[in-house]
Design a protein around this motif. Structure first.
Motif, PDB file in Angstrom:
ATOM      1  N   TRP A  13      75.107 -26.685  14.228  1.00  0.00           N
ATOM      2  CA  TRP A  13      73.634 -26.236  14.960  1.00  0.00           C
ATOM      3  C   TRP A  13      73.860 -25.869  16.380  1.00  0.00           C
ATOM      4  N   VAL A  14      74.977 -26.228  17.021  1.00  0.00           N
ATOM      5  CA  VAL A  14      75.321 -25.692  18.471  1.00  0.00           C
ATOM      6  C   VAL A  14      75.456 -24.453  18.498  1.00  0.00           C
ATOM      7  N   ARG A  15      76.173 -23.929  17.374  1.00  0.00           N
ATOM      8  CA  ARG A  15      76.333 -22.364  17.497  1.00  0.00           C
ATOM      9  C   ARG A  15      75.091 -21.695  17.400  1.00  0.00           C
ATOM     10  N   GLU A  16      73.963 -22.106  16.641  1.00  0.00           N
ATOM     11  CA  GLU A  16      72.750 -21.183  17.049  1.00  0.00           C
ATOM     12  C   GLU A  16      72.353 -21.295  18.230  1.00  0.00           C
ATOM     13  N   ILE A  17      72.456 -22.309  18.790  1.00  0.00           N
ATOM     14  CA  ILE A  17      71.896 -22.551  20.296  1.00  0.00           C
ATOM     15  C   ILE A  17      72.486 -21.665  21.171  1.00  0.00           C
ATOM     16  N   VAL A  18      73.835 -21.474  21.214  1.00  0.00           N
ATOM     17  CA  VAL A  18      74.453 -20.671  22.040  1.00  0.00           C
ATOM     18  C   VAL A  18      75.004 -19.162  21.685  1.00  0.00           C
ATOM     19  N   LYS A  19      74.457 -18.743  20.205  1.00  0.00           N
ATOM     20  CA  LYS A  19      74.735 -17.399  19.885  1.00  0.00           C
ATOM     21  C   LYS A  19      74.418 -16.395  20.597  1.00  0.00           C
ATOM     22  N   ASN A  20      73.217 -16.678  21.540  1.00  0.00           N
ATOM     23  CA  ASN A  20      72.679 -15.347  22.491  1.00  0.00           C
ATOM     24  C   ASN A  20      73.431 -15.428  23.876  1.00  0.00           C
ATOM     25  N   VAL A  21      74.146 -16.463  24.218  1.00  0.00           N
ATOM     26  CA  VAL A  21      74.774 -16.612  25.692  1.00  0.00           C
ATOM     27  C   VAL A  21      75.982 -15.556  25.714  1.00  0.00           C
ATOM     28  N   PRO A  22      76.120 -14.629  26.331  1.00  0.00           N
ATOM     29  CA  PRO A  22      77.374 -13.763  26.797  1.00  0.00           C
ATOM     30  C   PRO A  22      78.483 -14.526  26.936  1.00  0.00           C
ATOM     31  N   GLU A  23      79.644 -14.102  26.728  1.00  0.00           N
ATOM     32  CA  GLU A  23      80.874 -14.793  26.777  1.00  0.00           C
ATOM     33  C   GLU A  23      81.169 -14.416  28.343  1.00  0.00           C
ATOM     34  N   MET A  24      82.185 -15.587  28.986  1.00  0.00           N
ATOM     35  CA  MET A  24      82.336 -15.390  30.280  1.00  0.00           C
ATOM     36  C   MET A  24      83.698 -14.458  30.210  1.00  0.00           C
ATOM     37  N   ASP A  25      83.991 -13.788  31.399  1.00  0.00           N
ATOM     38  CA  ASP A  25      85.095 -12.999  31.648  1.00  0.00           C
ATOM     39  C   ASP A  25      86.253 -13.977  31.308  1.00  0.00           C
ATOM     40  N   SER A  26      87.385 -13.368  30.865  1.00  0.00           N
ATOM     41  CA  SER A  26      88.670 -14.178  30.854  1.00  0.00           C
ATOM     42  C   SER A  26      89.501 -14.282  32.157  1.00  0.00           C
ATOM     43  N   ASP A  27      89.357 -13.259  33.180  1.00  0.00           N
ATOM     44  CA  ASP A  27      89.918 -13.337  34.345  1.00  0.00           C
ATOM     45  C   ASP A  27      88.984 -14.058  35.487  1.00  0.00           C
ATOM     46  N   VAL A  28      88.193 -14.830  35.167  1.00  0.00           N
ATOM     47  CA  VAL A  28      87.542 -15.575  36.358  1.00  0.00           C
ATOM     48  C   VAL A  28      88.215 -16.851  36.616  1.00  0.00           C
TER      49      VAL A  28
END
Length: 111
Positions: free
Chosen positions: A81-96
């Motif tokens: 159910w957590v995946r449903e909540i965060v599915k629209n959140v963009p991924e953070m950059d890997s070089d941050v």
């Protein structure tokens, strides 16, 4: 003065050792003394092997690992159910540099 009287059945044994050297008599007395001491020694006085701290730690580790192996490994909860909540959140950059962001935030807030 005390005297020792040999029983008739002990006389043949006495005749065997009476002319023996002092070393042989001492060895026989030592063996007799040791056998009597072992036979009379109570069980509670027998020395138990004392373990060092490292040995105790190793033994406890083995016990804990044995308990963990007995436990079922699949006790995970369903968190799909957590995946449903965060599915629209963009991924953070890997070089941050997240540590730098955290440091800057703490310095700004607390000085």
């Amino acid at each position: 003065m005390e005297t020792a009287v040999l029983e008739p059945k002990a006389i043949p044994y006495w005749n065997l050792i009476k002319d023996a050297s002092i070393d042989i008599k001492f060895a026989l007395i030592s063996l007799l003394n040791e056998s009597i001491r072992i036979a009379v020694k109570p069980k509670s006085e027998k020395k138990k092997k004392e373990l060092s701290a490292a040995e105790i730690r190793e033994q406890k580790t083995k016990e804990v690992l044995a308990e963990l192996k007995k436990m079922k490994t699949d006790k995970s909860a369903d968190v799909s159910w957590v995946r449903e909540i965060v599915k629209n959140v963009p991924e953070m950059d890997s070089d941050v540099d997240y540590d730098k962001i955290k440091y800057d935030y703490l310095m700004e807030k607390y000085g």
